[in-house]
Design an enzyme around this catalytic site. Structure first.
Site, short mmCIF file in Angstrom:
data_model
loop_
_atom_site.label_atom_id
_atom_site.label_comp_id
_atom_site.label_asym_id
_atom_site.label_seq_id
_atom_site.Cartn_x
_atom_site.Cartn_y
_atom_site.Cartn_z
CE LYS A 154 128.54 17.89 56.99
NZ LYS A 154 128.22 16.47 57.33
CD GLU B 82 144.59 15.87 57.17
OE1 GLU B 82 145.07 15.33 56.13
OE2 GLU B 82 143.90 15.27 57.99
CB CYS C 278 144.74 11.00 55.54
SG CYS C 278 144.99 11.94 57.05
CD GLU D 64 143.18 8.68 51.32
OE1 GLU D 64 143.73 8.83 52.44
OE2 GLU D 64 142.49 9.57 50.78
#
Length: 477
Positions: free
Chosen positions: A175, A248, A282, A381
């Site tokens: 997906k 991840e 990231c 983040e």
């Protein structure tokens, strides 16, 4: 309203889904350019059942046959590169030249790497560990795997997921992000020329569809690239029936710059690594930690680099000088601007700090100095073109600050002292440590973090092994 409708790809063909439609928005304009059908529970189940049937024959293929299929996909992707570049740019707002120069070649290379890796999986040699009995190890595919990919690198992340899974002999239900399904569907269509029907299936949809993909009882492993929040939700769901997980997740990469680093070169490379893809990476160089003698000069040099960056808002996605795309969606724009609006009084916005223009989802390249370790901008983040800079008294404090967050994906060390580079790289608690550079990745080396940045590795032979299981076989003499 556009009539372009994107559908899922299951069993080697496009299929209708039953869950309504999502608008797909061009982030450079804010305009709707297509709609994607949403897969519901029955649609996800159909994809998994199709993948399960396909696995019975795909698991019997030889490594050479799987290599041939992946090499065919790589060559076809190379041949159709212009189509994929245009589609990726339309769906993400990225400059065409950067997609063409950086992302497509890397994606093609990763397909070719895993094509070769399929043929060199190794295990222990057979032996007699009990008198009269011989033991050996079989490394086998896991079965059907479910995968969810993010919106920052739609095509490349799809290949990071599906290439090792297919190379190991698994079948896939994937997906893509709800905002960026275009190139993943194109890739599935391309792959159908080389893979048997049902080996690779793509379902589109929102978070609810992702939960269906993760929570379905059939896959033996689920893999996601996404936020810590999403990873925790996946792990919790997988725990209910003991699925394996491959996570991840997020990062807040510290960039340790010491007094003996060359400021000019460091600032150029750090700014590039912090602003590439509008900081939506990231591993972005988003958290600079500098020692006293270099800190002020570094802040000034980083600000100069930011002011020199041209965006696709100013130049358009076809201009070779355009480097900075918009952030991906309205929600992400609001998130990034929220961080900047909530900055504490002691933080100094040296350059940028606001939205760029009033069309699309652009954020000015931003440098925030004077932050400390408890500030939100330092600890969370941002996933936007924002770099924070904090001062560390010495090497020991720089390492302590770097290791103080739950993120542990990537980091970098900037110094001309070789002994310091080795010493600090050993002390940094991150899955990757770059020395005097930041951001490069290669197919042969693993990518993955520790702590809240996830578990498992993408890329490399380690990534391939993550999509296999080990079986001990013992025979009496």
């Amino acid at each position: 309203m556009t009539s372009r409708i994107l559908r899922g790809f299951v069993g080697g063909e496009y299929v209708d889904s039953s869950g309504g439609e999502l608008e797909l928005v061009d982030p450079s304009t804010g305009d709707v350019f297509a709609h994607a059908q949403v897969a519901g529970e029955q649609d996800v189940d159909r994809a998994y059942q199709t993948a399960a049937v396909a696995f019975e024959s795909w698991r019997e293929t030889t490594p050479a046959e799987r290599q041939h299929a992946l090499l065919g996909m790589a060559t076809a992707l190379e041949t159709r590169a212009d189509d994929f570049v245009r589609a990726e740019s339309e769906n993400t707002g990225k400059p065409l030249h950067l997609v063409a120069a950086d992302e497509l070649p890397a994606a093609i290379d990763q397909l070719r790497f895993f094509a070769g890796a399929a043929r060199v999986l190794e295990g222990r040699s057979a032996g007699e560990y009990l008198r009269g009995h011989t033991s050996w190890i079989r490394r086998e595919p896991i079965g059907v795997v479910g995968q969810v990919t993010p919106w920052n690198y739609p095509l490349m992340m799809a290949i990071w997921k599906l290439a090792p899974a297919l190379a190991a002999g698994n079948t896939v239900v994937l997906k893509p992000s709800e905002t960026t399904p275009v190139t993943t569907l194109l890739l599935a269509e391309l792959a159908a020329e080389f893979l048997p029907p049902g080996v690779l299936n793509v379902v589109c949809g929102d978070r609810a569809t992702g939960e269906l993909v993760v929570g379905h009882p059939l896959p033996q492993l689920v893999s996601i690239t996404g936020s810590i929040r999403a990873g925790m939700a996946v792990a919790a769901s997988a725990a209910t029936d003991l699925k394996r997980v491959h996570l991840e997740l997020g990062g807040k990469a510290p960039v340790l710059v010491f007094d003996d680093a060359g400021v000019g070169r460091a600032a150029e490379l750090i700014a590039t690594a912090g602003l590439y893809n509008a900081g939506q990476d990231c591993t972005a160089a988003s958290r600079v930690i500098a020692t006293p003698a270099v800190c002020d000069d570094l802040v000034a040099a980083l600000a100069e680099q930011c002011r020199a960056v041209s965006s696709t808002y100013e130049r358009g996605p076809t201009d070779q000088e355009a480097m900075l795309p918009p952030v991906n969606n309205r929600q992400q724009l609001d998130r990034v601007l929220g961080f900047l609006a909530r900055l504490p009084g002691h933080a100094d916005v040296v350059t940028g700090g606001d939205r760029q223009g009033n069309c699309g989802f652009y954020v000015q390249p931003t440098i925030v100095a004077g932050v400390n370790d408890s500030d939100e901008i330092t600890r969370e983040e941002v996933f936007g073109p924002v770099l924070s800079v904090q001062r560390a008294a010495d090497e020991s404090e720089a390492v302590r600050l770097a290791n103080s967050l739950p993120y542990a994906l990537a980091s970098s060390v900037w110094t001309s002292d070789h002994a310091r580079a080795l010493r600090v790289s050993a002390r940094l608690d991150f899955g990757c440590v770059w020395i005097n550079t930041h951001l490069p990745l290669v197919a042969e080396m693993p990518h993955g973090g520790f702590k809240h940045s996830g578990q498992g590795k993408d890329l490399s032979m380690y990534g391939l092994e993550d999509y296999t299981r080990l079986k001990h076989v013992m025979s009496a003499s």
